[in-house]
Scaffold this motif. Structure first.
Motif, PDB file in Angstrom:
ATOM      1  N   GLU A 282       0.771  -1.167   0.009  1.00 12.55           N
ATOM      2  CA  GLU A 282      -0.022   0.104  -0.019  1.00 12.55           C
ATOM      3  C   GLU A 282       0.851   1.169  -0.116  1.00 12.55           C
ATOM      4  OE1 GLU A 282      -3.530   1.890   2.594  1.00 12.55           O
ATOM      5  OE2 GLU A 282      -2.909   0.003   3.023  1.00 12.55           O
ATOM      6  N   VAL A 283       1.848   1.326   0.882  1.00 14.63           N
ATOM      7  CA  VAL A 283       2.820   2.506   0.897  1.00 14.63           C
ATOM      8  C   VAL A 283       3.484   2.677  -0.280  1.00 14.63           C
ATOM      9  CG1 VAL A 283       4.598   3.665   2.162  1.00 14.63           C
ATOM     10  CG2 VAL A 283       2.844   2.377   3.622  1.00 14.63           C
ATOM     11  N   LEU A 284       4.330   1.611  -0.743  1.00 11.72           N
ATOM     12  CA  LEU A 284       5.028   1.660  -1.880  1.00 11.72           C
ATOM     13  C   LEU A 284       4.398   1.985  -3.165  1.00 11.72           C
ATOM     14  CD1 LEU A 284       7.386  -1.445  -1.288  1.00 11.72           C
ATOM     15  CD2 LEU A 284       7.889   1.207  -0.927  1.00 11.72           C
ATOM     16  N   VAL A 285       2.922   1.383  -3.263  1.00 17.40           N
ATOM     17  CA  VAL A 285       2.210   1.753  -4.430  1.00 17.40           C
ATOM     18  C   VAL A 285       1.666   3.056  -4.564  1.00 17.40           C
ATOM     19  CG1 VAL A 285       0.266   1.061  -5.542  1.00 17.40           C
ATOM     20  CG2 VAL A 285       1.528  -0.744  -4.980  1.00 17.40           C
ATOM     21  N   GLY A 286       1.174   3.610  -3.440  1.00 13.71           N
ATOM     22  CA  GLY A 286       0.786   4.911  -3.071  1.00 13.71           C
ATOM     23  C   GLY A 286       1.887   6.008  -3.627  1.00 13.71           C
ATOM     24  N   ARG A 287       3.079   5.691  -3.103  1.00 15.40           N
ATOM     25  CA  ARG A 287       4.304   6.717  -3.795  1.00 15.40           C
ATOM     26  C   ARG A 287       4.546   6.669  -5.006  1.00 15.40           C
ATOM     27  NH1 ARG A 287       7.885   8.975   0.348  1.00 15.40           N
ATOM     28  NH2 ARG A 287       6.816   9.145   2.273  1.00 15.40           N
ATOM     29  N   ALA A 288       4.424   5.447  -5.450  1.00 15.15           N
ATOM     30  CA  ALA A 288       4.569   5.212  -7.089  1.00 15.15           C
ATOM     31  C   ALA A 288       3.454   5.647  -7.804  1.00 15.15           C
ATOM     32  CB  ALA A 288       4.586   3.602  -7.429  1.00 15.15           C
ATOM     33  N   VAL A 289       2.163   5.907  -7.282  1.00 18.83           N
ATOM     34  CA  VAL A 289       1.334   6.582  -8.022  1.00 18.83           C
ATOM     35  C   VAL A 289       1.317   8.229  -7.813  1.00 18.83           C
ATOM     36  CG1 VAL A 289      -1.173   7.115  -7.859  1.00 18.83           C
ATOM     37  CG2 VAL A 289      -0.388   4.925  -7.748  1.00 18.83           C
ATOM     38  N   GLY A 290       1.840   8.667  -6.618  1.00 21.04           N
ATOM     39  CA  GLY A 290       2.186  10.185  -6.641  1.00 21.04           C
ATOM     40  C   GLY A 290       3.123  10.544  -7.369  1.00 21.04           C
ATOM     41  N   GLN A 291       4.306   9.538  -7.720  1.00 21.98           N
ATOM     42  CA  GLN A 291       5.239   9.964  -8.419  1.00 21.98           C
ATOM     43  C   GLN A 291       4.940   9.733  -9.881  1.00 21.98           C
ATOM     44  OE1 GLN A 291       8.369   7.336  -7.174  1.00 21.98           O
ATOM     45  NE2 GLN A 291       8.531   8.305  -5.126  1.00 21.98           N
ATOM     46  N   ARG A 292       3.716   9.054 -10.367  1.00 22.65           N
ATOM     47  CA  ARG A 292       3.255   8.845 -11.508  1.00 22.65           C
ATOM     48  C   ARG A 292       4.407   7.820 -12.311  1.00 22.65           C
ATOM     49  NH1 ARG A 292      -1.593   9.142 -11.799  1.00 22.65           N
ATOM     50  NH2 ARG A 292      -1.701   9.170 -13.960  1.00 22.65           N
ATOM     51  N   ASP A 293       4.751   6.722 -11.758  1.00 21.06           N
ATOM     52  CA  ASP A 293       6.196   5.713 -12.341  1.00 21.06           C
ATOM     53  C   ASP A 293       5.544   4.468 -12.316  1.00 21.06           C
ATOM     54  OD1 ASP A 293       8.347   4.380 -12.733  1.00 21.06           O
ATOM     55  OD2 ASP A 293       9.584   5.906 -11.843  1.00 21.06           O
ATOM     56  N   ARG A 294       5.060   4.078 -13.310  1.00 25.05           N
ATOM     57  CA  ARG A 294       4.655   2.873 -13.638  1.00 25.05           C
ATOM     58  C   ARG A 294       5.651   1.554 -13.363  1.00 25.05           C
ATOM     59  NH1 ARG A 294       1.390   0.305 -19.004  1.00 25.05           N
ATOM     60  NH2 ARG A 294       3.611   0.904 -19.884  1.00 25.05           N
ATOM     61  N   ARG A 295       7.116   1.911 -13.796  1.00 23.89           N
ATOM     62  CA  ARG A 295       7.934   1.021 -13.529  1.00 23.89           C
ATOM     63  C   ARG A 295       8.094   0.638 -11.960  1.00 23.89           C
ATOM     64  NH1 ARG A 295      12.954   1.667 -14.660  1.00 23.89           N
ATOM     65  NH2 ARG A 295      13.542  -0.539 -15.561  1.00 23.89           N
ATOM     66  N   VAL A 296       8.119   1.565 -11.264  1.00 22.39           N
ATOM     67  CA  VAL A 296       8.178   1.331  -9.870  1.00 22.39           C
ATOM     68  C   VAL A 296       6.901   0.787  -9.227  1.00 22.39           C
ATOM     69  CG1 VAL A 296       8.339   2.749  -7.579  1.00 22.39           C
ATOM     70  CG2 VAL A 296       9.671   3.553  -9.448  1.00 22.39           C
TER      71      VAL A 296
END
Length: 440
Positions: free
Chosen positions: A295-309
């Protein structure tokens, strides 16, 4: 573009979050194990049933508002990923205001909540009487319990998982010590279990507030009323929390269905099911560590708009969740009978629980998918999909139960529960590709 391999760096990221969460979470069902073990060695099975029914009511009441933890984590993690520290601060304020209001409402409505819950669950008069005593004491912990949800969600979003470990460990140690003192030492019975829970909840909240105050000072800035009450932000929080509320209500209804149907089969079956649900609880709290990490890592990836992350975070979270699921199944094979003997000394309950043990052994392998996908979707705040999937899963569970219980009895009930767990993972897996497409 393919996701990066699951490197040692991604393993480290997952474990920095999941490790402390697992350690803190595992103490929660251990308290339930102690509660069950203490009353399980009293002479009558209705004591175990009373604690099971009372705890079920609070699972509904408190975890129905679990959006205060899950929604706060997703929203604050996305704000942190985007570098908006003022929104991180405001998200906490909104969640705490909502927690306080909901806690007070729960106290004001305690009598109708109790009456409806006992009517819905059923059980023998002895079970209902003791469960009512438990509820009317523990309800006073509602404001603290809900505010603690909001704080834990916020700490996780900031990747302060060790803080949640400290907070939860302190609360559960207080609960454990008081449980033993009040029940075994002073003979308060089920009421002693409830009093211990109330004191422990407020102790955990006090510690969390002290730590949050220090983190906010380090973050800088101030709470601004206009930002906290921003209409768009409030609307987004309400929509997210509404969907998570419906999702959680469906999840708890599935567990409630197992308890209610077991109660209709008699006190021995109710008690044996309560013992086996402790296996599920221990496993779930451990696997939730990887769901929270996702949840935390996906949330930050969405905030960064980074699909690879995003894809790398999901893969690493699933890898470790699956490893732990296999380990839990092996542990239940080796140690399941001993744990049943620890939880109850009543031979009739033990015999029924031994017959149910294969369900507990299979459960981690079929449950892990739904738990981990939950974290992925909540981190992305894709709560509509989570809500719709859980509604479908509950409908399948109840339909299967009504079809199988008349023919197979308690085995039919557990078959329906396993179908529910399988469906959780399958439905969210079908929805998952949408997250990556929308992020791209």
């Amino acid at each position: 573009m393919p996701a990066p391999p699951i490197s040692s760096e991604w393993n480290r990221r997952v474990w920095l979050l999941a490790g402390p969460i697992i350690l803190s979470n595992i103490t929660v069902p251990l308290i339930g194990v102690v509660d069950t073990a203490v009353v399980g060695h009293l002479p009558e099975p209705h004591h175990i049933g009373a604690v099971a029914v009372g705890a079920l009511i609070f699972n509904y009441l408190f975890w129905s508002f679990g959006f205060l933890r899950m929604g706060t984590t997703g929203l604050a993690a996305q704000a942190a990923g985007a570098g908006d520290l003022e929104e991180v601060r405001s998200t906490l304020a909104r969640a705490m205001l909502m927690a306080g209001a909901l806690g007070l409402i729960a106290i004001l409505l305690q009598k109708p909540i109790l009456e409806f819950a006992l009517w819905a669950i059923g059980g023998s008069p002895a079970v209902a009487a003791e469960a009512g005593d438990y509820f009317l004491i523990r309800i006073w912990s509602a404001p603290a319990a809900l505010a603690k949800f909001a704080l834990i969600g916020w700490f996780l979003a900031l990747q302060k998982a060790k803080v949640t470990l400290l907070m939860q460990l302190a609360m559960n140690l207080v609960n454990l010590a008081l449980d033993l003192l009040f029940v075994l030492g002073w003979g308060w019975g089920v009421e002693g279990v409830a009093v211990a829970s109330v004191i422990a909840e407020y102790a955990g909240l006090a510690l969390g507030l002290l730590i949050a105050r220090r983190l906010l000072a380090e973050m800088g800035g101030d709470f601004r009323r206009a930002r906290i009450l921003d209409a768009a932000a409030l609307r987004k929080m309400i929509v997210v929390n509404r969907d998570i509320f419906i999702r959680t209500l469906c999840l708890l209804t599935a567990f409630g269905y197992v308890t209610a149907k077991g109660a209709a089969m008699g006190d021995v079956t109710l008690a044996a099911n309560a013992v086996l649900l402790q296996f599920q609880s221990i496993m779930a709290y451990a696997l939730d560590g990887f769901a929270h990490a996702a949840e935390v890592l996906v949330g930050r990836a969405v905030g960064q708009r980074d699909r690879r992350v995003l894809r790398a975070a999901v893969r690493a979270s699933f890898l470790w969740a699956l490893i732990f699921a296999v380990l839990f199944s092996l542990f239940w094979v080796a140690g399941g009978p001993a744990l049943i003997r620890l939880l109850t000394g009543i031979e009739a309950v033990r015999a029924t629980a031994y017959a149910l043990l294969p369900w507990a052994i299979a459960s981690p392998l079929v449950s892990v998918w739904g738990y981990t996908y939950d974290g992925v979707f909540l981190g992305a705040t894709r709560t509509v999909e989570v809500r719709n999937a859980m509604i479908l899963c509950l409908a399948l569970c109840v339909a299967a139960g009504e079809l199988l219980i008349p023919h197979w009895g308690n085995a039919g009930l557990w078959s329906a529960f396993m179908l529910f767990m399988v469906a959780r993972g399958a439905t969210l897996a079908a929805y998952y590709p949408r997250i990556g497409r929308d992020l791209a």
